[in-house]
Design a protein around this motif. Sequence first.
Motif, PDB file in Angstrom:
ATOM      1  N   THR A 246       0.847  -1.192   0.000  1.00 43.10           N
ATOM      2  CA  THR A 246       0.000   0.000   0.000  1.00 43.10           C
ATOM      3  C   THR A 246       0.875   1.231   0.000  1.00 43.10           C
ATOM      4  N   LEU A 247       0.253   2.365  -0.334  1.00 41.68           N
ATOM      5  CA  LEU A 247       1.005   3.612  -0.363  1.00 41.68           C
ATOM      6  C   LEU A 247       1.393   4.058   1.035  1.00 41.68           C
TER       7      LEU A 247
ATOM      8  N   ARG B 264       5.491   1.936  -9.284  1.00 37.58           N
ATOM      9  CA  ARG B 264       6.219   2.101  -8.031  1.00 37.58           C
ATOM     10  C   ARG B 264       6.155   3.542  -7.568  1.00 37.58           C
ATOM     11  N   VAL B 265       6.079   3.713  -6.273  1.00 41.56           N
ATOM     12  CA  VAL B 265       6.110   5.033  -5.658  1.00 41.56           C
ATOM     13  C   VAL B 265       7.286   5.060  -4.692  1.00 41.56           C
ATOM     14  N   ASN B 266       8.185   5.990  -4.937  1.00 38.82           N
ATOM     15  CA  ASN B 266       9.394   6.108  -4.112  1.00 38.82           C
ATOM     16  C   ASN B 266      10.150   4.787  -4.034  1.00 38.82           C
ATOM     17  N   GLY B 267      10.167   4.082  -5.167  1.00 38.85           N
ATOM     18  CA  GLY B 267      10.957   2.865  -5.274  1.00 38.85           C
ATOM     19  C   GLY B 267      10.266   1.589  -4.839  1.00 38.85           C
ATOM     20  N   ARG B 268       9.004   1.666  -4.380  1.00 39.93           N
ATOM     21  CA  ARG B 268       8.309   0.479  -3.891  1.00 39.93           C
ATOM     22  C   ARG B 268       7.006   0.284  -4.652  1.00 39.93           C
ATOM     23  N   VAL B 269       6.707  -0.963  -4.990  1.00 43.10           N
ATOM     24  CA  VAL B 269       5.506  -1.283  -5.755  1.00 43.10           C
ATOM     25  C   VAL B 269       4.265  -0.947  -4.946  1.00 43.10           C
ATOM     26  N   VAL B 270       3.326  -0.262  -5.614  1.00 45.42           N
ATOM     27  CA  VAL B 270       2.033   0.058  -5.011  1.00 45.42           C
ATOM     28  C   VAL B 270       0.960  -0.560  -5.901  1.00 45.42           C
ATOM     29  N   ASP B 271       0.172  -1.490  -5.356  1.00 45.63           N
ATOM     30  CA  ASP B 271      -0.791  -2.233  -6.172  1.00 45.63           C
ATOM     31  C   ASP B 271      -2.224  -2.141  -5.671  1.00 45.63           C
ATOM     32  N   GLU B 272      -2.525  -1.127  -4.857  1.00 47.49           N
ATOM     33  CA  GLU B 272      -3.883  -0.919  -4.365  1.00 47.49           C
ATOM     34  C   GLU B 272      -4.487   0.331  -4.979  1.00 47.49           C
ATOM     35  N   LEU B 273      -5.707   0.219  -5.507  1.00 47.90           N
ATOM     36  CA  LEU B 273      -6.326   1.315  -6.245  1.00 47.90           C
ATOM     37  C   LEU B 273      -6.700   2.504  -5.368  1.00 47.90           C
ATOM     38  N   GLY B 274      -6.816   2.314  -4.073  1.00 49.63           N
ATOM     39  CA  GLY B 274      -7.141   3.429  -3.202  1.00 49.63           C
ATOM     40  C   GLY B 274      -5.945   4.277  -2.828  1.00 49.63           C
ATOM     41  N   SER B 275      -4.790   3.942  -3.333  1.00 47.86           N
ATOM     42  CA  SER B 275      -3.555   4.634  -2.956  1.00 47.86           C
ATOM     43  C   SER B 275      -3.536   6.071  -3.470  1.00 47.86           C
ATOM     44  N   ARG B 276      -2.977   6.946  -2.671  1.00 50.52           N
ATOM     45  CA  ARG B 276      -2.858   8.354  -3.024  1.00 50.52           C
ATOM     46  C   ARG B 276      -1.396   8.776  -2.966  1.00 50.52           C
ATOM     47  N   ILE B 277      -1.070   9.809  -3.750  1.00 47.88           N
ATOM     48  CA  ILE B 277       0.295  10.333  -3.750  1.00 47.88           C
ATOM     49  C   ILE B 277       0.264  11.847  -3.653  1.00 47.88           C
ATOM     50  N   ASP B 278       1.410  12.397  -3.357  1.00 50.23           N
ATOM     51  CA  ASP B 278       1.623  13.838  -3.439  1.00 50.23           C
ATOM     52  C   ASP B 278       2.469  14.068  -4.686  1.00 50.23           C
ATOM     53  N   PRO B 279       1.866  14.517  -5.791  1.00 43.10           N
ATOM     54  CA  PRO B 279       2.617  14.658  -7.046  1.00 43.10           C
ATOM     55  C   PRO B 279       3.815  15.594  -6.954  1.00 43.10           C
ATOM     56  N   GLU B 280       3.827  16.493  -5.973  1.00 43.96           N
ATOM     57  CA  GLU B 280       4.942  17.422  -5.838  1.00 43.96           C
ATOM     58  C   GLU B 280       6.137  16.817  -5.115  1.00 43.96           C
ATOM     59  N   LYS B 281       5.916  15.710  -4.422  1.00 43.83           N
ATOM     60  CA  LYS B 281       6.994  15.134  -3.619  1.00 43.83           C
ATOM     61  C   LYS B 281       7.329  13.697  -3.981  1.00 43.83           C
TER      62      LYS B 281
ATOM     63  N   GLN C  40      10.797  11.638 -22.698  1.00 43.52           N
ATOM     64  CA  GLN C  40      10.850  12.388 -21.444  1.00 43.52           C
ATOM     65  C   GLN C  40      11.001  11.449 -20.260  1.00 43.52           C
ATOM     66  N   GLY C  41      10.232  10.366 -20.268  1.00 49.89           N
ATOM     67  CA  GLY C  41      10.316   9.392 -19.176  1.00 49.89           C
ATOM     68  C   GLY C  41      11.682   8.750 -19.100  1.00 49.89           C
ATOM     69  N   ALA C  42      12.258   8.425 -20.260  1.00 49.57           N
ATOM     70  CA  ALA C  42      13.584   7.803 -20.278  1.00 49.57           C
ATOM     71  C   ALA C  42      14.639   8.758 -19.728  1.00 49.57           C
ATOM     72  N   LEU C  43      14.530  10.040 -20.071  1.00 53.14           N
ATOM     73  CA  LEU C  43      15.488  11.030 -19.587  1.00 53.14           C
ATOM     74  C   LEU C  43      15.347  11.241 -18.084  1.00 53.14           C
ATOM     75  N   LEU C  44      14.115  11.308 -17.597  1.00 55.12           N
ATOM     76  CA  LEU C  44      13.883  11.484 -16.163  1.00 55.12           C
ATOM     77  C   LEU C  44      14.354  10.268 -15.370  1.00 55.12           C
ATOM     78  N   THR C  45      14.155   9.078 -15.937  1.00 52.48           N
ATOM     79  CA  THR C  45      14.627   7.860 -15.280  1.00 52.48           C
ATOM     80  C   THR C  45      16.130   7.921 -15.086  1.00 52.48           C
ATOM     81  N   LEU C  46      16.821   8.364 -16.123  1.00 49.74           N
ATOM     82  CA  LEU C  46      18.278   8.510 -16.063  1.00 49.74           C
ATOM     83  C   LEU C  46      18.671   9.529 -15.006  1.00 49.74           C
ATOM     84  N   ALA C  47      17.933  10.626 -14.941  1.00 50.49           N
ATOM     85  CA  ALA C  47      18.288  11.723 -14.038  1.00 50.49           C
ATOM     86  C   ALA C  47      18.055  11.391 -12.571  1.00 50.49           C
ATOM     87  N   ARG C  48      17.205  10.407 -12.294  1.00 43.62           N
ATOM     88  CA  ARG C  48      16.889  10.079 -10.905  1.00 43.62           C
ATOM     89  C   ARG C  48      17.887   9.132 -10.267  1.00 43.62           C
ATOM     90  N   ARG C  49      18.857   8.692 -11.028  1.00 40.60           N
ATOM     91  CA  ARG C  49      19.892   7.851 -10.452  1.00 40.60           C
ATOM     92  C   ARG C  49      20.835   8.705  -9.607  1.00 40.60           C
TER      93      ARG C  49
END
Length: 270
Positions: free
Chosen positions: A2-3, A42-59, A251-260
């Motif tokens: 869960t988130l 994944r959220v913050n590196g961990r799999v999230v598989d529940e539909l009720g999960s929420r995130i903070d898009p800014e963080k 864009q996703g590929a570039l961001l993936t690279l940048a997050r390392r």
Amino acid sequence: MTLREAQGPAEGEGVRLQKALANAGVASRRVAEQMIVEGRVRVNGRVVDELGSRIDPEKDLVDVDGTAVQFDQSKRYVMLNKPTGVVSSMKDDRGRPDLRRFTKDWDERLYNVGRLDAETSGLLVLTNDGELAHVLAHPSFGVTKVYIAKVDGKVTPQTIQRLLRGVELEDGPIAADKARLLSTSTGSVTGAEGAGSLVELTLHSGRNRIVRRMMAEVGHPVVELVRRQFGPLHLGTLPAGRARELTKVEQGALLTLARRDTGNEETPDE
């Protein structure tokens, strides 16, 4: 997972994960829900598989199938095929042609990621994402770049091996990550008698004019130089002097690279 376990916002706060993904243009909300249930998000590196999960898009950092998602729609990522004769600066104090002419289609203030010298053409990334630009510009981060060099003289397999083993320059040794001979011609690329060659070099170094200096060191001065690839980005058929926004996939590929992890930093340049 869960988130809440992934250390996201408390229940009732933030945005539902599937809605955030849909708003980011990843997929429709229904398809996004399926992705979540299948464990592809994944959220913050961990799999999230529940539909009720929420995130903070800014963080929160979210990726789908290992590709990063950008929720900030104010960010712009542009690919430019920089022509020769243009300096890699948004304003040149010597009055030379600069990059401003290529950014008129965007309201945002864009900056170049790294540099290409004035006489080198090819792929340059422009963005208003300062964090991404800072990370990707540093050669210690390991972003590879692919160059095609038109050089004087007939390059031999032995020369290619020397480039791979490394050459000694005034600022230290350097070796190509990859090198291959694309073609040779009987006429000199400068129009004089002799032979010319096309060489492809892959490097992650950002040292100043590194390709030109390497080829000069092995006896084959560069006549023309173009950067065809930057990390996961390919120049493709984009004409010289034209710019376009990156696709969602790029864009996703570039961001993936940048997050390392960035590691150590150096001053970048071509």
